[in-house]
Design a protein around this motif. Structure first.
Motif, PDB file in Angstrom:
ATOM      1  N   LEU A 380       3.543 -21.080   2.517  1.00 18.77           N
ATOM      2  CA  LEU A 380       2.888 -20.351   1.436  1.00 18.77           C
ATOM      3  C   LEU A 380       1.869 -21.228   0.720  1.00 18.77           C
ATOM      4  CD1 LEU A 380       5.907 -18.357  -0.066  1.00 18.77           C
ATOM      5  CD2 LEU A 380       4.021 -17.459   1.313  1.00 18.77           C
ATOM      6  N   GLN A 381       2.153 -22.504   0.576  1.00 20.31           N
ATOM      7  CA  GLN A 381       1.216 -23.393  -0.104  1.00 20.31           C
ATOM      8  C   GLN A 381      -0.091 -23.538   0.670  1.00 20.31           C
ATOM      9  OE1 GLN A 381       3.425 -27.020  -0.751  1.00 20.31           O
ATOM     10  NE2 GLN A 381       4.008 -26.418  -2.817  1.00 20.31           N
ATOM     11  N   SER A 382      -0.034 -23.397   1.980  1.00 20.62           N
ATOM     12  CA  SER A 382      -1.240 -23.545   2.793  1.00 20.62           C
ATOM     13  C   SER A 382      -1.954 -22.223   3.063  1.00 20.62           C
ATOM     14  CB  SER A 382      -0.873 -24.206   4.137  1.00 20.62           C
ATOM     15  OG  SER A 382       0.041 -23.388   4.860  1.00 20.62           O
ATOM     16  N   HIS A 383      -1.356 -21.095   2.577  1.00 21.67           N
ATOM     17  CA  HIS A 383      -1.971 -19.787   2.811  1.00 21.67           C
ATOM     18  C   HIS A 383      -3.201 -19.626   1.895  1.00 21.67           C
ATOM     19  CE1 HIS A 383      -2.394 -15.394   3.151  1.00 21.67           C
ATOM     20  NE2 HIS A 383      -1.719 -15.537   4.293  1.00 21.67           N
ATOM     21  N   ALA A 384      -4.255 -18.964   2.427  1.00 22.65           N
ATOM     22  CA  ALA A 384      -5.518 -18.825   1.676  1.00 22.65           C
ATOM     23  C   ALA A 384      -5.321 -18.039   0.390  1.00 22.65           C
ATOM     24  CB  ALA A 384      -6.570 -18.146   2.569  1.00 22.65           C
ATOM     25  N   PHE A 385      -4.535 -16.964   0.445  1.00 25.28           N
ATOM     26  CA  PHE A 385      -4.309 -16.156  -0.752  1.00 25.28           C
ATOM     27  C   PHE A 385      -3.592 -16.956  -1.827  1.00 25.28           C
ATOM     28  CE2 PHE A 385      -1.514 -13.244  -3.131  1.00 25.28           C
ATOM     29  CZ  PHE A 385      -2.486 -12.485  -3.786  1.00 25.28           C
ATOM     30  N   MET A 386      -2.582 -17.736  -1.419  1.00 21.27           N
ATOM     31  CA  MET A 386      -1.840 -18.519  -2.398  1.00 21.27           C
ATOM     32  C   MET A 386      -2.717 -19.643  -2.958  1.00 21.27           C
ATOM     33  SD  MET A 386       0.884 -16.837  -2.475  1.00 21.27           S
ATOM     34  CE  MET A 386       1.701 -17.893  -3.633  1.00 21.27           C
ATOM     35  N   LEU A 387      -3.575 -20.191  -2.116  1.00 15.76           N
ATOM     36  CA  LEU A 387      -4.488 -21.225  -2.623  1.00 15.76           C
ATOM     37  C   LEU A 387      -5.439 -20.658  -3.667  1.00 15.76           C
ATOM     38  CD1 LEU A 387      -5.388 -23.128   0.685  1.00 15.76           C
ATOM     39  CD2 LEU A 387      -3.907 -23.906  -1.176  1.00 15.76           C
ATOM     40  N   ALA A 388      -5.863 -19.404  -3.443  1.00 16.27           N
ATOM     41  CA  ALA A 388      -6.740 -18.758  -4.425  1.00 16.27           C
ATOM     42  C   ALA A 388      -6.014 -18.528  -5.732  1.00 16.27           C
ATOM     43  CB  ALA A 388      -7.268 -17.436  -3.860  1.00 16.27           C
ATOM     44  N   LEU A 389      -4.730 -18.121  -5.666  1.00 17.19           N
ATOM     45  CA  LEU A 389      -3.947 -17.913  -6.884  1.00 17.19           C
ATOM     46  C   LEU A 389      -3.743 -19.228  -7.633  1.00 17.19           C
ATOM     47  CD1 LEU A 389      -1.158 -15.380  -5.786  1.00 17.19           C
ATOM     48  CD2 LEU A 389      -3.149 -14.941  -7.233  1.00 17.19           C
ATOM     49  N   MET A 390      -3.546 -20.294  -6.902  1.00 15.95           N
ATOM     50  CA  MET A 390      -3.292 -21.588  -7.536  1.00 15.95           C
ATOM     51  C   MET A 390      -4.524 -22.112  -8.270  1.00 15.95           C
ATOM     52  SD  MET A 390      -0.990 -23.389  -4.536  1.00 15.95           S
ATOM     53  CE  MET A 390      -0.902 -24.941  -5.388  1.00 15.95           C
ATOM     54  N   GLU A 391      -5.688 -21.597  -7.906  1.00 15.54           N
ATOM     55  CA  GLU A 391      -6.901 -22.032  -8.610  1.00 15.54           C
ATOM     56  C   GLU A 391      -7.035 -21.394  -9.978  1.00 15.54           C
ATOM     57  OE1 GLU A 391     -10.106 -21.210  -6.012  1.00 15.54           O
ATOM     58  OE2 GLU A 391      -9.593 -22.814  -4.572  1.00 15.54           O
ATOM     59  N   GLU A 392      -6.297 -20.261 -10.195  1.00  5.97           N
ATOM     60  CA  GLU A 392      -6.310 -19.619 -11.506  1.00  5.97           C
ATOM     61  C   GLU A 392      -5.546 -20.481 -12.510  1.00  5.97           C
ATOM     62  OE1 GLU A 392      -8.024 -16.968 -12.215  1.00  5.97           O
ATOM     63  OE2 GLU A 392      -8.709 -16.661 -10.134  1.00  5.97           O
ATOM     64  N   ALA A 393      -5.977 -20.460 -13.727  1.00  6.34           N
ATOM     65  CA  ALA A 393      -5.403 -21.365 -14.729  1.00  6.34           C
ATOM     66  C   ALA A 393      -3.925 -21.110 -14.965  1.00  6.34           C
ATOM     67  CB  ALA A 393      -6.196 -21.234 -16.034  1.00  6.34           C
ATOM     68  N   PHE A 394      -3.607 -19.913 -15.460  1.00  5.12           N
ATOM     69  CA  PHE A 394      -2.211 -19.628 -15.802  1.00  5.12           C
ATOM     70  C   PHE A 394      -1.373 -19.329 -14.564  1.00  5.12           C
ATOM     71  CE2 PHE A 394       1.087 -16.491 -16.831  1.00  5.12           C
ATOM     72  CZ  PHE A 394       1.867 -17.254 -17.696  1.00  5.12           C
ATOM     73  N   ILE A 395      -1.901 -18.447 -13.717  1.00  3.56           N
ATOM     74  CA  ILE A 395      -1.137 -18.057 -12.525  1.00  3.56           C
ATOM     75  C   ILE A 395      -0.911 -19.264 -11.616  1.00  3.56           C
ATOM     76  CG2 ILE A 395      -1.147 -16.569 -10.491  1.00  3.56           C
ATOM     77  CD1 ILE A 395      -2.741 -14.550 -12.037  1.00  3.56           C
ATOM     78  N   GLY A 396      -1.888 -20.136 -11.518  1.00  5.10           N
ATOM     79  CA  GLY A 396      -1.730 -21.317 -10.665  1.00  5.10           C
ATOM     80  C   GLY A 396      -0.586 -22.195 -11.096  1.00  5.10           C
ATOM     81  N   ARG A 397      -0.433 -22.400 -12.426  1.00  5.96           N
ATOM     82  CA  ARG A 397       0.683 -23.223 -12.915  1.00  5.96           C
ATOM     83  C   ARG A 397       2.027 -22.566 -12.604  1.00  5.96           C
ATOM     84  NH1 ARG A 397      -2.962 -24.089 -17.300  1.00  5.96           N
ATOM     85  NH2 ARG A 397      -1.956 -22.429 -18.508  1.00  5.96           N
ATOM     86  N   VAL A 398       2.069 -21.215 -12.747  1.00  5.23           N
ATOM     87  CA  VAL A 398       3.313 -20.498 -12.436  1.00  5.23           C
ATOM     88  C   VAL A 398       3.657 -20.638 -10.951  1.00  5.23           C
ATOM     89  CG1 VAL A 398       4.435 -18.243 -12.370  1.00  5.23           C
ATOM     90  CG2 VAL A 398       3.018 -18.887 -14.336  1.00  5.23           C
ATOM     91  N   VAL A 399       2.663 -20.478 -10.092  1.00  3.89           N
ATOM     92  CA  VAL A 399       2.900 -20.576  -8.645  1.00  3.89           C
ATOM     93  C   VAL A 399       3.380 -21.975  -8.269  1.00  3.89           C
ATOM     94  CG1 VAL A 399       1.775 -20.517  -6.386  1.00  3.89           C
ATOM     95  CG2 VAL A 399       1.290 -18.724  -8.070  1.00  3.89           C
ATOM     96  N   VAL A 400       2.725 -22.985  -8.817  1.00  2.00           N
ATOM     97  CA  VAL A 400       3.147 -24.367  -8.533  1.00  2.00           C
ATOM     98  C   VAL A 400       4.576 -24.596  -9.003  1.00  2.00           C
ATOM     99  CG1 VAL A 400       2.726 -26.788  -9.079  1.00  2.00           C
ATOM    100  CG2 VAL A 400       0.797 -25.271  -8.546  1.00  2.00           C
ATOM    101  N   PHE A 401       4.910 -24.072 -10.179  1.00  2.00           N
ATOM    102  CA  PHE A 401       6.278 -24.205 -10.687  1.00  2.00           C
ATOM    103  C   PHE A 401       7.290 -23.531  -9.744  1.00  2.00           C
ATOM    104  CE2 PHE A 401       9.769 -22.331 -13.153  1.00  2.00           C
ATOM    105  CZ  PHE A 401      10.350 -23.482 -13.657  1.00  2.00           C
ATOM    106  N   LEU A 402       6.934 -22.330  -9.275  1.00  2.00           N
ATOM    107  CA  LEU A 402       7.837 -21.613  -8.361  1.00  2.00           C
ATOM    108  C   LEU A 402       8.010 -22.370  -7.051  1.00  2.00           C
ATOM    109  CD1 LEU A 402       6.723 -17.905  -8.893  1.00  2.00           C
ATOM    110  CD2 LEU A 402       8.785 -19.028  -9.769  1.00  2.00           C
ATOM    111  N   PHE A 403       6.934 -22.941  -6.537  1.00  2.00           N
ATOM    112  CA  PHE A 403       7.041 -23.714  -5.304  1.00  2.00           C
ATOM    113  C   PHE A 403       7.964 -24.925  -5.483  1.00  2.00           C
ATOM    114  CE2 PHE A 403       2.697 -22.125  -3.673  1.00  2.00           C
ATOM    115  CZ  PHE A 403       3.323 -21.064  -3.024  1.00  2.00           C
ATOM    116  N   ARG A 404       7.892 -25.542  -6.659  1.00  2.00           N
ATOM    117  CA  ARG A 404       8.752 -26.702  -6.903  1.00  2.00           C
ATOM    118  C   ARG A 404      10.209 -26.308  -7.085  1.00  2.00           C
ATOM    119  NH1 ARG A 404       4.966 -30.067 -11.240  1.00  2.00           N
ATOM    120  NH2 ARG A 404       3.345 -30.713  -9.723  1.00  2.00           N
ATOM    121  N   VAL A 405      10.426 -25.115  -7.634  1.00  2.00           N
ATOM    122  CA  VAL A 405      11.795 -24.682  -7.921  1.00  2.00           C
ATOM    123  C   VAL A 405      12.473 -24.054  -6.709  1.00  2.00           C
ATOM    124  CG1 VAL A 405      13.136 -23.020  -9.298  1.00  2.00           C
ATOM    125  CG2 VAL A 405      11.364 -24.407 -10.376  1.00  2.00           C
TER     126      VAL A 405
END
Length: 426
Positions: A380-405
């Protein structure tokens, strides 16, 4: 004292097969009504110990012969006669099929000579002479007497079975006069070894010797299983390097009469068929690598083999390592099960086959689930859609947090599954 097919006629070998098959069926019915699952780990560990001990021939001084532990009386003292006979029959079957130690036609005779005599004659003698509360000195004396009687009867039976078969040229009187004295020495050493092991058990858990048919409790099993597992590991993995290469008592007796330790099997269809079957099933005949495997192993490991003096001891050491692994797994499963039962206050353990299935499923599925969780995170971290979400300010932090958890959540789910599924509380 493992007989070869060359000594036996189909009539005698087949008759002893039928006799021992009946004994196995009778013992199985008896144990079906009385055996407790808590006794199964002890049977497994003792079987591994006897298997390892039978690979180790000890030298008989001043004779040019050697002997090994039969183990039937030891098993009968610790397990009871029926469980002991089934254990020794299993050991002999594995030896005949996979290691060509004893013939397939002779398997019934070997079960009778190494199993019936110590379990159903030597054990009653031991029980009657030892009493319910034996002292250490009495254990040594009675085990010695029982071991000698059982081995002497087994050696006599070998001579009788050979003579009744009538296919070898061994004269019965000289054969008997050679077999009995040499097996008197072997029986004496077997009695000493049996006495040492039984004395260890007596010091660790004397109640097991006072009532050998009753299943040992959890507290009684742990030090006993640990000590016997260590003995099996040391015997198979260490003492095998010092095993005697001299012929055993039966081979020595044949050598004195014929000039060769083994006889050539008669050219009958049954003997030839069983020889081909044993050749096909045995992957370490005589506890040694086959000639082709020895050539490959020697070329691949020349520096190592240069320092090894005895290929047979090397193979025995490898087998001993496998036995150690099996014993360790059986003991570990028993200890884990006992710990689970103590934590959850469960008094009755689950059946051994269900226990094996439960733990095997966990051992197979848990790594798969963990690998899937980690793989999903990386994918998921290498998927293009997820990479686009991670570039967003708030959503990106949430996605990174979910990946870590996510890996931790997967581990928590796995432990919750273990907590609910593994305890024997149903």
């Amino acid at each position: 004292m493992h007989m070869a097919d060359a000594l036996l006629s189909p009539a005698v070998g087949g008759t002893m097969w039928v006799v021992c098959a009946g004994a196995i069926a009778w013992c199985s019915r008896r144990l079906e009504r009385s055996l407790d699952d808590r006794k199964v780990p002890l049977m497994a560990v003792l079987g591994a110990f006897i298997f390892a001990a039978q690979m180790i021939n000890f030298t008989i001084p001043a004779t040019g012969s050697s002997g090994h532990l039969g183990g039937g009386l030891l098993l009968a003292i610790l397990l009871g006669p029926c469980a002991a006979f089934l254990t020794i029959a299993s050991v002999l079957t594995v030896q005949a099929l996979f290691f060509a130690d004893g013939g397939l036609l002779a398997l019934g005779c070997n079960m009778f000579n190494l199993g019936v005599f110590p379990c159903f004659i030597g054990w009653p003698i031991y029980r009657r002479l030892a009493g319910n509360s034996p002292s250490p000195s009495r254990i040594v004396a009675v085990a010695l007497v029982g071991g000698v009687i059982a081995v002497q009867l087994g050696a006599l039976a070998v001579v009788v079975q050979t003579v009744l078969s009538g296919i070898s040229e061994l004269p019965w009187r000289p054969f008997l006069l050679l077999m009995q004295p040499i097996h008197l020495a072997i029986g004496t050493l077997e009695g000493v070894i049996t006495a040492l092991v039984v004395s260890f058990v007596w010091r660790a858990r004397p109640e097991l010797l006072a009532a050998p048919i009753s299943p040992p409790t959890t507290a009684a099993r742990r030090p006993l299983l640990g000590g016997l597992a260590l003995a099996a590991a040391l015997t198979g993995g260490l003492l095998s390097w010092f095993a005697s290469s001299q012929p055993d008592g039966l081979e020595w007796s044949i050598l004195q009469l014929t000039g060769a330790p083994e006889l050539t099997a008669p050219a009958t269809p049954l003997h030839a068929s069983l020889a081909r079957l044993q050749e096909a099933t045995s992957f370490l005949p005589g506890y040694q690598l086959s000639p082709a495997d020895e050539t490959i192993s020697a070329q691949a490991a020349a520096p190592l083999t240069a320092s090894l003096a005895d290929p047979e001891a090397t193979a025995a050491g490898l087998i001993g390592g496998l036995i150690t692994l099996i014993v360790t797994v059986v003991t570990l499963l028993s200890n884990v099960e006992s710990s689970f039962n103590d934590v959850w206050g469960v008094k009755e353990t689950r059946p051994v086959f269900r226990r094996f299935a439960d733990y095997l499923s966990v051992l197979l599925l848990a790594p798969v689930f963990l690998f899937v969780a980690i793989s999903m995170t990386g994918t998921l971290q290498s998927h293009a859609f997820m990479l686009a979400l991670m570039e967003e300010a708030f959503i990106g932090r949430v996605v990174v947090f979910l990946f870590r958890v996510l890996p931790f959540v997967a581990m928590w789910a796995a432990f919750i599954f273990l907590y609910i599924f593994m305890p024997n509380i149903k």
